[in-house]
Design a protein around this motif. Structure first.
Motif, mmCIF file in Angstrom:
data_model
loop_
_atom_site.group_PDB
_atom_site.id
_atom_site.type_symbol
_atom_site.label_atom_id
_atom_site.label_comp_id
_atom_site.label_asym_id
_atom_site.label_seq_id
_atom_site.Cartn_x
_atom_site.Cartn_y
_atom_site.Cartn_z
ATOM 1 N N MET A 1 -0.041 0.821 1.165
ATOM 2 C CA MET A 1 -0.587 0.797 -0.185
ATOM 3 C C MET A 1 0.181 1.764 -1.067
ATOM 4 O O MET A 1 0.624 2.814 -0.600
ATOM 5 C CB MET A 1 -2.071 1.177 -0.167
ATOM 6 C CG MET A 1 -2.963 0.083 0.371
ATOM 7 S SD MET A 1 -4.682 0.616 0.429
ATOM 8 C CE MET A 1 -4.593 1.881 1.686
ATOM 9 N N SER B 1 3.654 -3.553 0.132
ATOM 10 C CA SER B 1 2.509 -2.688 -0.130
ATOM 11 C C SER B 1 1.592 -3.306 -1.176
ATOM 12 O O SER B 1 1.944 -4.265 -1.867
ATOM 13 C CB SER B 1 2.986 -1.309 -0.606
ATOM 14 O OG SER B 1 3.714 -1.426 -1.818
ATOM 15 N N MET B 2 0.404 -2.726 -1.294
ATOM 16 C CA MET B 2 -0.642 -3.260 -2.169
ATOM 17 C C MET B 2 -0.980 -2.248 -3.253
ATOM 18 O O MET B 2 -0.946 -1.030 -3.031
ATOM 19 C CB MET B 2 -1.891 -3.558 -1.336
ATOM 20 C CG MET B 2 -3.071 -4.115 -2.101
ATOM 21 S SD MET B 2 -4.463 -4.423 -0.977
ATOM 22 C CE MET B 2 -5.626 -5.190 -2.124
ATOM 23 N N ALA C 1 -7.061 -2.232 -4.027
ATOM 24 C CA ALA C 1 -7.573 -1.973 -2.681
ATOM 25 C C ALA C 1 -8.913 -1.252 -2.742
ATOM 26 O O ALA C 1 -9.850 -1.588 -1.996
ATOM 27 C CB ALA C 1 -6.563 -1.155 -1.887
ATOM 28 N N THR D 1 -3.772 -6.355 2.566
ATOM 29 C CA THR D 1 -2.395 -6.792 2.364
ATOM 30 C C THR D 1 -2.090 -8.030 3.215
ATOM 31 O O THR D 1 -2.485 -8.095 4.386
ATOM 32 C CB THR D 1 -1.312 -5.717 2.651
ATOM 33 O OG1 THR D 1 -1.084 -5.601 4.032
ATOM 34 C CG2 THR D 1 -1.679 -4.378 2.033
#
Length: 337
Positions: free
Chosen positions: A202, A233-234, A239, A257
């Motif tokens: 993330m 990645s997120m 998230a 993800t």
């Protein structure tokens, strides 16, 4: 159909209003964003972390972004006495018992296993398994007595698939996953739900606070890039919203993800194949330092220091989104020591 669906969604959205929530590791990164999200849903939020100044900045951030005050507690989860004092303080200050516990605190040591000390394994287990376990075991009985509560354990894809150069982290997260899943089964029917969150990479800027050994600057280069690239990645704010939503819905598990979801699925179908894939990935990572040319076993260099020691241009360019996230989510500055 639309009426009941709307009502259920609205009920989930407002469940947090007036509830009390504690987020560990809530002073920066994902923990800060989860605390923000809970506060925006009307929860009374408390955050704990090891650094008093970081906590003060985080509380100011929550006040600025949500209009809500956040209680702050200095606590090192690796110290059982500090965990016990945190439990006493939360019970005394928040009143009425805790409704939501988010176990999010973590540390990351990035290095080949030959450069890792036993003490680093012990520290990882203390912060990401033993400390959260002790905290949870102390607070869950109050939730159980009331017949309602939410426990959210933020683990990692590293708790399902052991990634190379992250072995202490992997071991602690494997333990956290087992505890979380087992606790949910133990508490079934009690009114207390346990959600196991399994994030992939993330964009929180946490590479600045991670610790690096072996060849610290080389380890930092690949890790900061991987933790920042959009395809791997997120977005961390998205998230955090997903995690709070999963807690409200009492979901058993949330894998974040697409890459992490694919990896979990692949490992479930063909575990030997994923282990071989990790072995191939290991070959692309920095070599173990030869005698006299690298850091000693157990060396932990902060990410922001490793960055200043010399990061390749390609890594700095790849990490640009992660650096922007770090600036917004209270991660250490690039020149901090």
């Amino acid at each position: 159909m639309s009426g009941p669906t709307f009502t259920l969604t609205r009920r989930r959205r407002t469940w947090f209003r007036g509830r009390t929530a504690l987020v560990t590791g809530g002073s920066r990164g994902l923990g800060l964003l989860i605390a923000r999200e809970l506060a925006s849903h009307g929860a009374r939020v408390a955050i704990c972390a090891r650094d008093k100044d970081e906590l003060a900045r985080a509380a100011a951030d929550i006040r600025r972004t949500t209009g809500s005050e956040a209680a702050t507690y200095v606590c090192d989860l690796a110290d059982p006495d500090q965990v016990d004092r945190l439990v006493e303080a939360v019970r005394e200050d928040l009143g009425g018992g805790l409704d939501v516990l988010v176990n999010n605190a973590g540390i990351i040591s990035v290095a080949p296993v030959e450069s890792v000390s036993p003490e680093q394994f012990e520290q990882a287990m203390a912060v990401m398994f033993l400390g959260p376990m002790r905290l949870t075991m102390a607070l869950v009985p109050d939730m159980r007595a009331r017949g309602d509560g939410r426990v959210v354990n933020v683990t990692s894809i590293g708790g399902r698939i052991a990634a190379p150069h992250l072995l202490p982290y992997d071991c602690a997260k494997f333990a956290a996953v087992g505890f979380s899943e087992g606790l949910r089964a133990e508490l079934a029917g009690s009114g207390v739900s346990v959600t196991t969150v399994v994030p992939g990479l993330m964009r929180t800027g946490s590479h600045r606070a991670a610790r690096f050994g072996g060849h610290p600057e080389r380890e930092y280069a690949w890790f900061s890039a991987a933790a920042s690239l959009p395809l791997l990645s997120m977005d961390a704010e998205r998230a955090a919203r997903a995690i709070v939503r999963a807690a409200a819905r009492r979901r058993a598990e949330l894998v974040l993800t697409p890459a992490a979801k694919a990896a979990v699925l692949a490992h479930g179908i063909a575990p030997a194949t994923t282990v071989r894939a990790m072995a191939l990935a290991q070959r692309m990572l920095p070599d173990v330092p030869a005698d006299g040319e690298g850091a000693d076993v157990g060396t932990d260099v902060p990410g922001n220091v490793a960055r200043e020691a010399g990061t390749p241009t390609w890594s700095r360019k790849a990490a640009v989104f992660g650096e922007r996230a770090a600036a917004h989510f209270n991660e250490p500055g690039p020149r901090a020591t």
